[in-house]
Design a protein around this motif. Structure first.
Motif, mmCIF file in Angstrom:
data_model
loop_
_atom_site.group_PDB
_atom_site.id
_atom_site.type_symbol
_atom_site.label_atom_id
_atom_site.label_comp_id
_atom_site.label_asym_id
_atom_site.label_seq_id
_atom_site.Cartn_x
_atom_site.Cartn_y
_atom_site.Cartn_z
ATOM 1 N N ARG A 68 21.582 2.984 -149.975
ATOM 2 C CA ARG A 68 23.001 2.593 -149.963
ATOM 3 C C ARG A 68 23.710 3.310 -151.105
ATOM 4 O O ARG A 68 23.254 3.294 -152.245
ATOM 5 C CB ARG A 68 23.131 1.078 -150.127
ATOM 6 N N VAL A 70 27.620 3.860 -152.970
ATOM 7 C CA VAL A 70 28.966 3.299 -153.122
ATOM 8 C C VAL A 70 29.815 4.287 -153.910
ATOM 9 O O VAL A 70 29.508 4.604 -155.061
ATOM 10 C CB VAL A 70 28.937 1.932 -153.837
ATOM 11 N N ARG A 72 33.054 4.575 -155.665
ATOM 12 C CA ARG A 72 34.134 3.759 -156.217
ATOM 13 C C ARG A 72 35.342 4.596 -156.634
ATOM 14 O O ARG A 72 36.324 4.055 -157.161
ATOM 15 C CB ARG A 72 33.617 2.935 -157.395
ATOM 16 N N ASP A 76 38.222 2.715 -149.121
ATOM 17 C CA ASP A 76 37.683 3.088 -147.820
ATOM 18 C C ASP A 76 38.807 3.686 -146.964
ATOM 19 O O ASP A 76 39.871 3.084 -146.823
ATOM 20 C CB ASP A 76 37.080 1.864 -147.115
ATOM 21 N N ARG A 82 39.356 -2.450 -148.245
ATOM 22 C CA ARG A 82 38.133 -2.199 -149.008
ATOM 23 C C ARG A 82 38.441 -1.240 -150.156
ATOM 24 O O ARG A 82 38.879 -0.112 -149.927
ATOM 25 C CB ARG A 82 37.060 -1.584 -148.119
ATOM 26 N N TYR A 84 36.557 0.445 -152.097
ATOM 27 C CA TYR A 84 35.596 1.532 -152.302
ATOM 28 C C TYR A 84 34.984 1.900 -150.959
ATOM 29 O O TYR A 84 35.101 1.170 -149.971
ATOM 30 C CB TYR A 84 34.505 1.114 -153.301
ATOM 31 N N GLU A 86 31.575 2.631 -148.875
ATOM 32 C CA GLU A 86 30.153 2.273 -148.875
ATOM 33 C C GLU A 86 29.470 2.988 -147.715
ATOM 34 O O GLU A 86 29.947 2.949 -146.579
ATOM 35 C CB GLU A 86 30.024 0.764 -148.719
ATOM 36 N N PHE A 194 22.909 -2.352 -143.593
ATOM 37 C CA PHE A 194 22.807 -2.240 -145.046
ATOM 38 C C PHE A 194 21.687 -3.144 -145.556
ATOM 39 O O PHE A 194 21.227 -4.037 -144.840
ATOM 40 C CB PHE A 194 24.139 -2.628 -145.695
#
Length: 416
Positions: A68, A70, A72, A76, A82, A84, A86, A194
């Motif tokens: 996973r 991310v 930041r 999104d 969202r 960030y 992912e 996830f």
């Protein structure tokens, strides 16, 4: 585009022929997107059908690990709420040592595929043991030190397709000594699992899929994917410099990637994004498009670095304006190969899997998705040409495959 795009409800809101033709012209969507309210074939009495992927052909065993990530640094791009982005990725690489075989799809993703993605292919829920299907890669196996520094290839699937749909080709590249990174584009891929048994499905499509709406969605997805791929390449660069990312890494992975040798590979919309990445990111040395039409500026401006196009039988520069303009504008080493009898889905894992299913479920519309080409020959040719291309342009290994017609793969034509 999303899981909803493949179901009968999506098609019933727009004429099937209009969706199929527009989607094909806009981006050569993944084989899943070609489904048009097909009746699902029922399973025979008894256990679900078992399917298998072809073994990779390179000299090394294969390892894999899912991670996973991310980002930041940006919100999104597909879900404004969202803060960030992912992503789930998988690393595929030459391995030393053992470990359990990785599943083709993670458990929740496989179950969701069975419920939502398989029925539009004509495969009733519960007919196939998707969750039991295994790859040939060992989970978390150490990196094989004899392989040396690993050239990197980034892989993207077709629009709406999960990263797992390229495993047949990806495993083979890893067995040849490449680090291949496959990427799920969250909220676009049908399903993404996830850690912590969390499943994220694709966003619902608009109620009315007009040509304009489809083109806008594809442009939005292509832009999100391009940023995703750049971020993933940043993470691979960190690995190359000995900095950990994402979570637990296989022994020997830190410092293993060679980011001075990077390729981009994609099917359908993933192929268009591979071209755009090859054009815009100086870190990418060469790219491959598996039967995808071009979306965005790359269709007009082409690429200057080595590029390979693989085409289904009916996909030509005459039938696809973006292909013609891309080809004319591209100034680097370039080749186009047409696979006689192949369809759009032939360049995904559907190529080896659907024929196995059709033996038991003869109503599955095999030719619609993977054409009439022999599946074993199709897989062998794709692996040979894609492997030879990256060997040539990332490793400097000469090949005669691209010099003209050959007897090894008579199904494949070199298009001038």
């Amino acid at each position: 585009m999303g899981a909803e795009a493949t179901g009968p409800s999506a098609v019933s809101k727009s004429p099937a022929s209009a969706v199929s033709k527009t989607a094909g012209k806009a981006a050569g969507l993944a084989a899943l997107m070609l489904a048009v309210s097909l009746p699902a074939a029922g399973a025979d009495a008894g256990s679900p059908i078992g399917v298998s992927l072809p073994a990779p052909g390179g000299p090394y065993p294969v390892g894999t690990v899912a991670m996973r990530l991310v980002d930041r640094s940006r919100p999104d791009p597909l879900v404004a709420a969202r803060p960030y982005r992912e992503l789930m990725i998988s690393l595929w690489y030459p391995a030393a040592g053992g470990g359990p075989l990785a599943p083709h799809m993670a458990p929740l993703a496989a179950a969701d595929w069975d419920r939502h993605s398989a029925p539009p292919l004509g495969i009733a829920k519960g007919s196939v043991a998707w969750v039991a299907t295994r790859t040939h890669a060992r989970v978390g196996a150490p990196v094989e030190p004899r392989a040396g520094k690993l050239p990197v290839v980034l892989f993207g699937s077709g629009d709406g397709g999960p990263r797992t749909l390229g495993t047949t080709l990806v495993e083979d590249l890893a067995s040849r000594g490449y680090l291949v990174v496959t990427v799920d584009h969250t909220y676009e891929a049908d399903q993404v699992e996830f850690p912590g048994r969390r499943l994220v499905r694709a966003l619902p499509l608009p109620a009315k899929l007009t040509p304009k709406v489809i083109a806008e969605l594809l442009a939005e997805h292509a832009a999100a994917r391009l940023a995703d791929m750049r971020y993933v390449l940043d993470q691979v660069t960190a690995l190359a410099h000995g900095r950990p990312i994402g979570g637990a890494l296989p022994t020997g992975m830190l410092g293993a990637p060679d980011v001075s040798r990077v390729g981009a590979l994609g099917q359908s919309l993933g192929g268009s994004v591979a071209a755009q990445l090859t054009r815009e990111d100086a870190r990418v040395d060469a790219g491959v498009n598996l039967d995808g039409a071009y979306v965005g500026p790359v269709a007009t401006y082409g690429v200057t670095r080595p590029f390979l196009q693989l085409a289904a039988e009916t996909h030509t520069r005459d039938s696809e304006p973006g292909w013609k303009s891309f080809w004319r504008a591209s100034t680097g080493w370039k080749r186009e190969l047409r696979f006689r009898g192949a369809a759009h889905g032939s360049f995904t894992d559907l190529q080896p899997l659907l024929p196995q299913i059709a033996v038991k479920l003869p109503k599955v519309p095999l030719a619609d998705y993977v054409g009439t080409i022999d599946p074993g020959r199709s897989v062998a040719a794709q692996r040979a040409y894609v492997g030879a291309f990256f060997d040539l342009h990332l490793r400097g290994r000469p090949t005669h495959l691209f010099e003209g017609p050959g007897t090894r793969f008579p199904e494949v034509s070199l298009i001038p």
